[in-house]
Each structure stands twice: as structure tokens, then as C-alpha cells.
Design a protein around this motif. Structure first.
Motif, PDB file in Angstrom:
ATOM      1  N   ILE A  96       0.630  -1.158   0.062  1.00 20.87           N
ATOM      2  CA  ILE A  96      -0.001   0.142   0.036  1.00 20.87           C
ATOM      3  C   ILE A  96       1.020   1.156   0.114  1.00 20.87           C
ATOM      4  O   ILE A  96       1.690   1.405   1.030  1.00 20.87           O
ATOM      5  CB  ILE A  96      -1.103  -0.039   1.284  1.00 20.87           C
ATOM      6  N   ARG A  97       0.863   2.012  -0.964  1.00 27.41           N
ATOM      7  CA  ARG A  97       1.536   3.360  -1.087  1.00 27.41           C
ATOM      8  C   ARG A  97       0.718   4.380  -0.710  1.00 27.41           C
ATOM      9  O   ARG A  97       1.466   5.555  -0.206  1.00 27.41           O
ATOM     10  CB  ARG A  97       1.867   3.433  -2.631  1.00 27.41           C
ATOM     11  N   PHE A  98      -0.436   4.271  -0.765  1.00 31.70           N
ATOM     12  CA  PHE A  98      -1.376   5.643  -0.151  1.00 31.70           C
ATOM     13  C   PHE A  98      -2.606   4.926   0.299  1.00 31.70           C
ATOM     14  O   PHE A  98      -3.125   4.023  -0.455  1.00 31.70           O
ATOM     15  CB  PHE A  98      -1.427   6.451  -1.160  1.00 31.70           C
ATOM     16  N   GLU A  99      -3.101   5.349   1.357  1.00 34.80           N
ATOM     17  CA  GLU A  99      -4.365   5.194   1.838  1.00 34.80           C
ATOM     18  C   GLU A  99      -5.195   6.381   2.574  1.00 34.80           C
ATOM     19  O   GLU A  99      -4.658   6.937   3.135  1.00 34.80           O
ATOM     20  CB  GLU A  99      -4.425   4.159   3.054  1.00 34.80           C
ATOM     21  N   ARG A 100      -6.490   6.176   2.071  1.00 39.37           N
ATOM     22  CA  ARG A 100      -7.263   7.509   2.713  1.00 39.37           C
ATOM     23  C   ARG A 100      -8.881   6.739   2.998  1.00 39.37           C
ATOM     24  O   ARG A 100      -9.290   6.085   1.902  1.00 39.37           O
ATOM     25  CB  ARG A 100      -7.461   8.650   1.789  1.00 39.37           C
ATOM     26  N   VAL A 101      -9.128   6.801   3.986  1.00 40.99           N
ATOM     27  CA  VAL A 101     -10.612   6.395   4.432  1.00 40.99           C
ATOM     28  C   VAL A 101     -11.886   7.452   4.231  1.00 40.99           C
ATOM     29  O   VAL A 101     -11.283   8.691   4.522  1.00 40.99           O
ATOM     30  CB  VAL A 101     -10.459   6.026   6.224  1.00 40.99           C
ATOM     31  N   PHE A 102     -12.818   7.190   3.742  1.00 38.81           N
ATOM     32  CA  PHE A 102     -13.851   7.911   3.370  1.00 38.81           C
ATOM     33  C   PHE A 102     -15.143   7.628   4.302  1.00 38.81           C
ATOM     34  O   PHE A 102     -15.312   6.399   4.373  1.00 38.81           O
ATOM     35  CB  PHE A 102     -14.197   8.026   1.987  1.00 38.81           C
ATOM     36  N   ALA A 103     -16.001   8.516   4.548  1.00 37.31           N
ATOM     37  CA  ALA A 103     -17.208   8.186   5.407  1.00 37.31           C
ATOM     38  C   ALA A 103     -18.203   7.481   4.300  1.00 37.31           C
ATOM     39  O   ALA A 103     -19.120   6.870   4.906  1.00 37.31           O
ATOM     40  CB  ALA A 103     -17.754   9.565   5.926  1.00 37.31           C
ATOM     41  N   SER A 104     -18.078   7.627   3.145  1.00 39.54           N
ATOM     42  CA  SER A 104     -19.250   6.943   2.190  1.00 39.54           C
ATOM     43  C   SER A 104     -18.390   6.368   1.030  1.00 39.54           C
ATOM     44  O   SER A 104     -17.333   6.881   0.642  1.00 39.54           O
ATOM     45  CB  SER A 104     -20.254   7.954   1.676  1.00 39.54           C
ATOM     46  N   GLU A 105     -18.956   5.405   0.483  1.00 37.41           N
ATOM     47  CA  GLU A 105     -18.533   4.783  -0.892  1.00 37.41           C
ATOM     48  C   GLU A 105     -18.612   5.696  -2.137  1.00 37.41           C
ATOM     49  O   GLU A 105     -17.335   5.667  -2.718  1.00 37.41           O
ATOM     50  CB  GLU A 105     -19.491   3.559  -1.043  1.00 37.41           C
ATOM     51  N   GLU A 106     -19.441   6.313  -2.043  1.00 33.83           N
ATOM     52  CA  GLU A 106     -19.573   7.423  -3.226  1.00 33.83           C
ATOM     53  C   GLU A 106     -18.609   8.326  -3.174  1.00 33.83           C
ATOM     54  O   GLU A 106     -18.163   8.851  -4.148  1.00 33.83           O
ATOM     55  CB  GLU A 106     -21.053   8.243  -3.125  1.00 33.83           C
ATOM     56  N   GLU A 107     -18.023   8.917  -2.060  1.00 38.41           N
ATOM     57  CA  GLU A 107     -17.067   9.928  -1.656  1.00 38.41           C
ATOM     58  C   GLU A 107     -15.713   9.207  -2.284  1.00 38.41           C
ATOM     59  O   GLU A 107     -15.099  10.067  -2.948  1.00 38.41           O
ATOM     60  CB  GLU A 107     -17.087  10.250  -0.201  1.00 38.41           C
ATOM     61  N   ALA A 108     -15.519   7.985  -1.795  1.00 38.86           N
ATOM     62  CA  ALA A 108     -14.301   7.537  -2.404  1.00 38.86           C
ATOM     63  C   ALA A 108     -14.190   7.271  -3.885  1.00 38.86           C
ATOM     64  O   ALA A 108     -13.099   7.450  -4.342  1.00 38.86           O
ATOM     65  CB  ALA A 108     -13.951   6.071  -1.386  1.00 38.86           C
ATOM     66  N   CYS A 109     -15.380   6.851  -4.432  1.00 43.65           N
ATOM     67  CA  CYS A 109     -15.199   6.513  -5.778  1.00 43.65           C
ATOM     68  C   CYS A 109     -15.057   7.921  -6.609  1.00 43.65           C
ATOM     69  O   CYS A 109     -14.532   7.986  -7.625  1.00 43.65           O
ATOM     70  CB  CYS A 109     -16.481   5.974  -6.140  1.00 43.65           C
ATOM     71  N   LYS A 110     -15.744   9.010  -6.028  1.00 42.53           N
ATOM     72  CA  LYS A 110     -15.601  10.387  -6.811  1.00 42.53           C
ATOM     73  C   LYS A 110     -14.201  10.860  -6.560  1.00 42.53           C
ATOM     74  O   LYS A 110     -13.692  11.296  -7.654  1.00 42.53           O
ATOM     75  CB  LYS A 110     -16.545  11.411  -6.000  1.00 42.53           C
ATOM     76  N   GLU A 111     -13.498  10.709  -5.405  1.00 38.58           N
ATOM     77  CA  GLU A 111     -12.025  11.181  -5.274  1.00 38.58           C
ATOM     78  C   GLU A 111     -11.247  10.312  -5.997  1.00 38.58           C
ATOM     79  O   GLU A 111     -10.196  11.098  -6.529  1.00 38.58           O
ATOM     80  CB  GLU A 111     -11.735  10.861  -3.900  1.00 38.58           C
ATOM     81  N   VAL A 112     -11.479   9.202  -6.525  1.00 37.14           N
ATOM     82  CA  VAL A 112     -10.413   8.380  -7.187  1.00 37.14           C
ATOM     83  C   VAL A 112     -10.382   9.110  -8.662  1.00 37.14           C
ATOM     84  O   VAL A 112      -9.178   8.638  -9.403  1.00 37.14           O
ATOM     85  CB  VAL A 112     -10.654   6.869  -7.250  1.00 37.14           C
ATOM     86  N   ARG A 113     -11.264   9.763  -9.206  1.00 36.06           N
ATOM     87  CA  ARG A 113     -11.539  10.007 -10.402  1.00 36.06           C
ATOM     88  C   ARG A 113     -10.802  11.625 -10.431  1.00 36.06           C
ATOM     89  O   ARG A 113     -10.838  12.137 -11.601  1.00 36.06           O
ATOM     90  CB  ARG A 113     -12.902  10.036 -11.152  1.00 36.06           C
ATOM     91  N   ARG A 114     -10.537  12.211  -9.338  1.00 35.50           N
ATOM     92  CA  ARG A 114     -10.034  13.377  -9.319  1.00 35.50           C
ATOM     93  C   ARG A 114      -8.418  13.415  -9.583  1.00 35.50           C
ATOM     94  O   ARG A 114      -7.870  12.460  -8.980  1.00 35.50           O
ATOM     95  CB  ARG A 114     -10.319  14.089  -8.037  1.00 35.50           C
ATOM     96  N   PRO A 115      -7.986  14.599 -10.407  1.00 39.94           N
ATOM     97  CA  PRO A 115      -6.473  14.393 -10.494  1.00 39.94           C
ATOM     98  C   PRO A 115      -5.723  14.670  -9.370  1.00 39.94           C
ATOM     99  O   PRO A 115      -4.341  14.617  -9.455  1.00 39.94           O
ATOM    100  CB  PRO A 115      -6.297  15.389 -11.689  1.00 39.94           C
ATOM    101  N   ALA A 116      -5.980  15.015  -8.293  1.00 44.54           N
ATOM    102  CA  ALA A 116      -5.095  15.651  -6.869  1.00 44.54           C
ATOM    103  C   ALA A 116      -4.587  14.299  -6.297  1.00 44.54           C
ATOM    104  O   ALA A 116      -4.117  14.612  -5.207  1.00 44.54           O
ATOM    105  CB  ALA A 116      -6.082  16.283  -6.124  1.00 44.54           C
ATOM    106  N   ILE A 117      -4.992  13.041  -6.630  1.00 44.89           N
ATOM    107  CA  ILE A 117      -4.442  11.969  -6.019  1.00 44.89           C
ATOM    108  C   ILE A 117      -2.812  11.929  -6.149  1.00 44.89           C
ATOM    109  O   ILE A 117      -2.321  12.086  -7.179  1.00 44.89           O
ATOM    110  CB  ILE A 117      -4.888  10.858  -6.331  1.00 44.89           C
ATOM    111  N   PRO A 118      -1.945  11.566  -5.021  1.00 44.24           N
ATOM    112  CA  PRO A 118      -0.596  11.603  -5.267  1.00 44.24           C
ATOM    113  C   PRO A 118       0.038  10.737  -6.431  1.00 44.24           C
ATOM    114  O   PRO A 118      -0.688   9.595  -6.659  1.00 44.24           O
ATOM    115  CB  PRO A 118      -0.037  11.057  -3.840  1.00 44.24           C
ATOM    116  N   ASP A 119       1.003  10.948  -7.151  1.00 44.64           N
ATOM    117  CA  ASP A 119       1.531  10.324  -8.422  1.00 44.64           C
ATOM    118  C   ASP A 119       2.846   9.530  -7.608  1.00 44.64           C
ATOM    119  O   ASP A 119       3.576  10.201  -7.024  1.00 44.64           O
ATOM    120  CB  ASP A 119       1.703  10.849  -9.403  1.00 44.64           C
ATOM    121  N   PHE A 120       2.893   8.217  -7.624  1.00 43.06           N
ATOM    122  CA  PHE A 120       4.334   7.620  -7.162  1.00 43.06           C
ATOM    123  C   PHE A 120       4.950   6.943  -8.221  1.00 43.06           C
ATOM    124  O   PHE A 120       4.663   6.340  -9.258  1.00 43.06           O
ATOM    125  CB  PHE A 120       3.883   6.423  -6.141  1.00 43.06           C
TER     126      PHE A 120
END
Length: 95
Positions: free
Chosen positions: A71-95
Motif C-alpha cells: 500500500i503506497r497511499f491510503e485514505r478512508v472516506f465516510a461513504s462509498e460514493e465519496e471514495a469513488c468520486k475522489e479516485v477520479r480526481r487528478p489530485a491523488i498523489p503520483d508515485f
């Protein structure tokens, strides 16, 4: 209560919990909701795993998910919908 009775009770509770999840439209614990490579030539994958209570975690994993991975990066979300929306955003770290 003996072991057989406990197993029957456990099976009944699992059926009830699945019925509740179906009504609430939420996923089973550890169910993969989203998985995609981070980029075309990347060894990393984006993964969203359900927590089972409408929560989820977004992971960036390296290697052979779900068998042998880091696991290179982990973030917990309060809802499934929030997590799925976040994964599509370009602000996630690039390794």
C-alpha cells in the motif's frame, strides 16, 4: 449455546445484515468497488474497497493486488460514493 446453534445464529445474522445492506444500497466489507491502473505504464493501481457500513478506503497499491501488494497511499472516506468520486480526481498523489 453449543457450536451448531451459534453457527445457525451467525448465518441468520449474516442474512439479516445482507438484507439491510441491500435496502441501504451499500456493499459488503472488503468488496472492491473500483480498480484501475494509475497510468498506462504504472505498476500502481487505484483501488476502492468497501468498509461494509457505507464507508470505504481509497488505496494506491503496488504489485499484484489483492494477492501480494504494497500500500503506497491510503485514505478512508465516510461513504462509498465519496471514495469513488475522489479516485477520479487528478489530485491523488503520483508515485
Amino acid at each position: 449455546m453449543n457450536k451448531v446453534q451459534q453457527l445457525r445464529k451467525l448465518a441468520k445474522l449474516e442474512r439479516q445484515s445482507q438484507e439491510i445492506r441491500d435496502k441501504l444500497k451499500i456493499s459488503q466489507p472488503n468488496e472492491v468497488l473500483y480498480r484501475a491502473p494509475q497510468s498506462t505504464w504504472s505498476d500502481n493501481d487505484f483501488v476502492v474497497e468497501a468498509g461494509g457500513q457505507d464507508d470505504a478506503r481509497l488505496l494506491i497499491v503496488e504489485s499484484n493486488y489483492p494477492i501480494d501488494y504494497l500500500i503506497r497511499f491510503e485514505r478512508v472516506f465516510a461513504s462509498e460514493e465519496e471514495a469513488c468520486k475522489e479516485v477520479r480526481r487528478p489530485a491523488i498523489p503520483d508515485f
